[in-house]
Design a protein around this motif. Structure first.
Motif, PDB file in Angstrom:
ATOM      1  N   LEU A  87      -3.364   6.289  -5.418  1.00  9.28           N
ATOM      2  CA  LEU A  87      -4.341   6.343  -4.325  1.00  9.28           C
ATOM      3  C   LEU A  87      -5.711   5.819  -4.717  1.00  9.28           C
ATOM      4  O   LEU A  87      -6.371   5.159  -3.918  1.00  9.28           O
ATOM      5  CB  LEU A  87      -4.495   7.781  -3.823  1.00  9.28           C
ATOM      6  CG  LEU A  87      -3.516   8.257  -2.769  1.00  9.28           C
ATOM      7  CD1 LEU A  87      -3.760   9.741  -2.479  1.00  9.28           C
ATOM      8  CD2 LEU A  87      -3.594   7.438  -1.520  1.00  9.28           C
ATOM      9  N   THR A  88      -6.147   6.118  -5.912  1.00 15.59           N
ATOM     10  CA  THR A  88      -7.509   5.735  -6.292  1.00 15.59           C
ATOM     11  C   THR A  88      -7.576   4.475  -7.145  1.00 15.59           C
ATOM     12  O   THR A  88      -8.654   4.093  -7.593  1.00 15.59           O
ATOM     13  CB  THR A  88      -8.203   6.892  -7.052  1.00 15.59           C
ATOM     14  OG1 THR A  88      -7.439   7.194  -8.205  1.00 15.59           O
ATOM     15  CG2 THR A  88      -8.351   8.110  -6.160  1.00 15.59           C
ATOM     16  N   CYS A  89      -6.452   3.828  -7.337  1.00 18.21           N
ATOM     17  CA  CYS A  89      -6.439   2.607  -8.143  1.00 18.21           C
ATOM     18  C   CYS A  89      -7.192   1.500  -7.407  1.00 18.21           C
ATOM     19  O   CYS A  89      -7.027   1.301  -6.216  1.00 18.21           O
ATOM     20  CB  CYS A  89      -4.998   2.184  -8.410  1.00 18.21           C
ATOM     21  SG  CYS A  89      -4.871   0.733  -9.453  1.00 18.21           S
ATOM     22  N   ARG A  90      -8.020   0.773  -8.137  1.00 15.24           N
ATOM     23  CA  ARG A  90      -8.850  -0.285  -7.544  1.00 15.24           C
ATOM     24  C   ARG A  90      -8.111  -1.620  -7.414  1.00 15.24           C
ATOM     25  O   ARG A  90      -8.581  -2.522  -6.752  1.00 15.24           O
ATOM     26  CB  ARG A  90     -10.113  -0.478  -8.373  1.00 15.24           C
ATOM     27  CG  ARG A  90     -11.061   0.709  -8.285  1.00 15.24           C
ATOM     28  CD  ARG A  90     -12.270   0.451  -9.167  1.00 15.24           C
ATOM     29  NE  ARG A  90     -13.510   0.985  -8.709  1.00 15.24           N
ATOM     30  CZ  ARG A  90     -14.149   0.724  -7.583  1.00 15.24           C
ATOM     31  NH1 ARG A  90     -13.641  -0.071  -6.714  1.00 15.24           N
ATOM     32  NH2 ARG A  90     -15.313   1.274  -7.307  1.00 15.24           N
ATOM     33  N   CYS A  91      -6.973  -1.763  -8.085  1.00 19.11           N
ATOM     34  CA  CYS A  91      -6.223  -3.014  -7.952  1.00 19.11           C
ATOM     35  C   CYS A  91      -5.023  -2.782  -7.034  1.00 19.11           C
ATOM     36  O   CYS A  91      -4.736  -1.662  -6.630  1.00 19.11           O
ATOM     37  CB  CYS A  91      -5.771  -3.523  -9.322  1.00 19.11           C
ATOM     38  SG  CYS A  91      -4.730  -2.402 -10.259  1.00 19.11           S
ATOM     39  N   PHE A  92      -4.357  -3.866  -6.684  1.00 16.06           N
ATOM     40  CA  PHE A  92      -3.148  -3.740  -5.869  1.00 16.06           C
ATOM     41  C   PHE A  92      -2.069  -4.618  -6.472  1.00 16.06           C
ATOM     42  O   PHE A  92      -2.351  -5.599  -7.165  1.00 16.06           O
ATOM     43  CB  PHE A  92      -3.404  -4.077  -4.396  1.00 16.06           C
ATOM     44  CG  PHE A  92      -3.883  -5.490  -4.145  1.00 16.06           C
ATOM     45  CD1 PHE A  92      -2.987  -6.497  -3.822  1.00 16.06           C
ATOM     46  CD2 PHE A  92      -5.235  -5.805  -4.217  1.00 16.06           C
ATOM     47  CE1 PHE A  92      -3.427  -7.790  -3.591  1.00 16.06           C
ATOM     48  CE2 PHE A  92      -5.680  -7.094  -3.982  1.00 16.06           C
ATOM     49  CZ  PHE A  92      -4.782  -8.100  -3.674  1.00 16.06           C
ATOM     50  N   GLY A  93      -0.825  -4.239  -6.225  1.00 14.19           N
ATOM     51  CA  GLY A  93       0.306  -4.938  -6.807  1.00 14.19           C
ATOM     52  C   GLY A  93       0.985  -5.888  -5.837  1.00 14.19           C
ATOM     53  O   GLY A  93       0.644  -5.962  -4.652  1.00 14.19           O
ATOM     54  N   GLY A  94       1.970  -6.585  -6.362  1.00 17.21           N
ATOM     55  CA  GLY A  94       2.703  -7.581  -5.584  1.00 17.21           C
ATOM     56  C   GLY A  94       3.384  -7.009  -4.366  1.00 17.21           C
ATOM     57  O   GLY A  94       3.310  -7.583  -3.274  1.00 17.21           O
ATOM     58  N   HIS A  95       4.069  -5.884  -4.511  1.00 16.96           N
ATOM     59  CA  HIS A  95       4.738  -5.291  -3.355  1.00 16.96           C
ATOM     60  C   HIS A  95       3.730  -4.867  -2.291  1.00 16.96           C
ATOM     61  O   HIS A  95       3.943  -5.083  -1.094  1.00 16.96           O
ATOM     62  CB  HIS A  95       5.572  -4.082  -3.777  1.00 16.96           C
ATOM     63  CG  HIS A  95       6.821  -4.451  -4.505  1.00 16.96           C
ATOM     64  ND1 HIS A  95       7.509  -3.545  -5.276  1.00 16.96           N
ATOM     65  CD2 HIS A  95       7.523  -5.613  -4.599  1.00 16.96           C
ATOM     66  CE1 HIS A  95       8.572  -4.124  -5.803  1.00 16.96           C
ATOM     67  NE2 HIS A  95       8.593  -5.394  -5.408  1.00 16.96           N
ATOM     68  N   GLU A  96       2.641  -4.260  -2.728  1.00 17.19           N
ATOM     69  CA  GLU A  96       1.605  -3.851  -1.772  1.00 17.19           C
ATOM     70  C   GLU A  96       1.039  -5.075  -1.056  1.00 17.19           C
ATOM     71  O   GLU A  96       0.776  -5.034   0.153  1.00 17.19           O
ATOM     72  CB  GLU A  96       0.490  -3.098  -2.504  1.00 17.19           C
ATOM     73  CG  GLU A  96       0.927  -1.756  -3.043  1.00 17.19           C
ATOM     74  CD  GLU A  96      -0.119  -1.106  -3.939  1.00 17.19           C
ATOM     75  OE1 GLU A  96      -0.260   0.128  -3.846  1.00 17.19           O
ATOM     76  OE2 GLU A  96      -0.790  -1.814  -4.714  1.00 17.19           O
ATOM     77  N   SER A  97       0.869  -6.152  -1.789  1.00 12.61           N
ATOM     78  CA  SER A  97       0.329  -7.376  -1.213  1.00 12.61           C
ATOM     79  C   SER A  97       1.257  -7.946  -0.140  1.00 12.61           C
ATOM     80  O   SER A  97       0.811  -8.334   0.941  1.00 12.61           O
ATOM     81  CB  SER A  97       0.094  -8.414  -2.310  1.00 12.61           C
ATOM     82  OG  SER A  97      -0.396  -9.613  -1.753  1.00 12.61           O
ATOM     83  N   VAL A  98       2.543  -7.982  -0.432  1.00 14.11           N
ATOM     84  CA  VAL A  98       3.500  -8.526   0.534  1.00 14.11           C
ATOM     85  C   VAL A  98       3.536  -7.660   1.789  1.00 14.11           C
ATOM     86  O   VAL A  98       3.553  -8.172   2.916  1.00 14.11           O
ATOM     87  CB  VAL A  98       4.905  -8.667  -0.103  1.00 14.11           C
ATOM     88  CG1 VAL A  98       5.944  -9.025   0.940  1.00 14.11           C
ATOM     89  CG2 VAL A  98       4.885  -9.710  -1.199  1.00 14.11           C
ATOM     90  N   PHE A  99       3.524  -6.342   1.619  1.00 12.41           N
ATOM     91  CA  PHE A  99       3.500  -5.440   2.776  1.00 12.41           C
ATOM     92  C   PHE A  99       2.239  -5.693   3.608  1.00 12.41           C
ATOM     93  O   PHE A  99       2.299  -5.822   4.836  1.00 12.41           O
ATOM     94  CB  PHE A  99       3.553  -3.979   2.303  1.00 12.41           C
ATOM     95  CG  PHE A  99       3.468  -2.986   3.426  1.00 12.41           C
ATOM     96  CD1 PHE A  99       4.576  -2.705   4.201  1.00 12.41           C
ATOM     97  CD2 PHE A  99       2.269  -2.343   3.712  1.00 12.41           C
ATOM     98  CE1 PHE A  99       4.503  -1.791   5.254  1.00 12.41           C
ATOM     99  CE2 PHE A  99       2.187  -1.430   4.759  1.00 12.41           C
ATOM    100  CZ  PHE A  99       3.301  -1.152   5.527  1.00 12.41           C
TER     101      PHE A  99
END
Length: 165
Positions: A87-99
């Protein structure tokens, strides 16, 4: 180690591909709501409350049910286990990006792009169903993203400087 274990690549869907601050408002909202929904409990209740406050009780409940259905569909029909950051992570991952890109394409009423993004992480017919659900949800995310920071609910976590995965 089995042959399959040696040749199977690690799940790269969680690899950081950017920082949340770089995301446009719709994509940022999609990532934050995805994370909150996955946490369950009170976080889901807050998302439902956001939808009701924005859209009224009846429509808000229906759209939250659509969001709930979309995420259940995504989790149960993903090509590989869906990976998300904390929840508090400042980066985002590939799956989150595609969604997030799927939601943004739906918000822009670009079904073809929404389908392309859905097909990259969902199996077969599930991609089409996801785009169907994302069509109306895209407009909801657009409205949520247009709110001023003062209007944002607690669903948008305080993004600390610490990174948690």
């Amino acid at each position: 180690m089995t042959m399959a274990a040696r040749i199977s690549p690690p799940n790269r869907g969680g690899a950081a591909v950017g920082q949340l601050q770089e995301l446009p408002p719709v994509e940022l909202t999609a990532v934050l709501y995805l994370r909150a929904w996955c946490e369950g409990g009170a976080h889901r209740d807050r998302i439902a409350q956001d939808f009701r406050l924005l859209l009224g009780d009846e429509t808000g409940c229906r759209r939250f049910e659509d969001f709930d259905s979309l995420l259940r569909l995504c989790l149960s029909n993903a090509r590989c286990p869906l990976v998300r950051h904390g929840l508090t992570c400042r980066c985002f991952g590939g799956h989150e990006s595609v969604f997030a890109q799927m939601i943004a394409a739906a918000a822009a009423q670009d079904r073809e792009d929404a389908m392309m993004f859905a097909a990259t992480f969902l199996n077969g017919q599930a991609a089409w169903q996801a785009v169907q659900l994302a069509d109306d949800l895209g407009q909801v995310f657009l409205r949520i993203a247009r709110r001023t920071p003062k209007e944002l609910r607690p669903t948008h976590p305080n993004l600390s400087t610490r990174t948690r995965h």
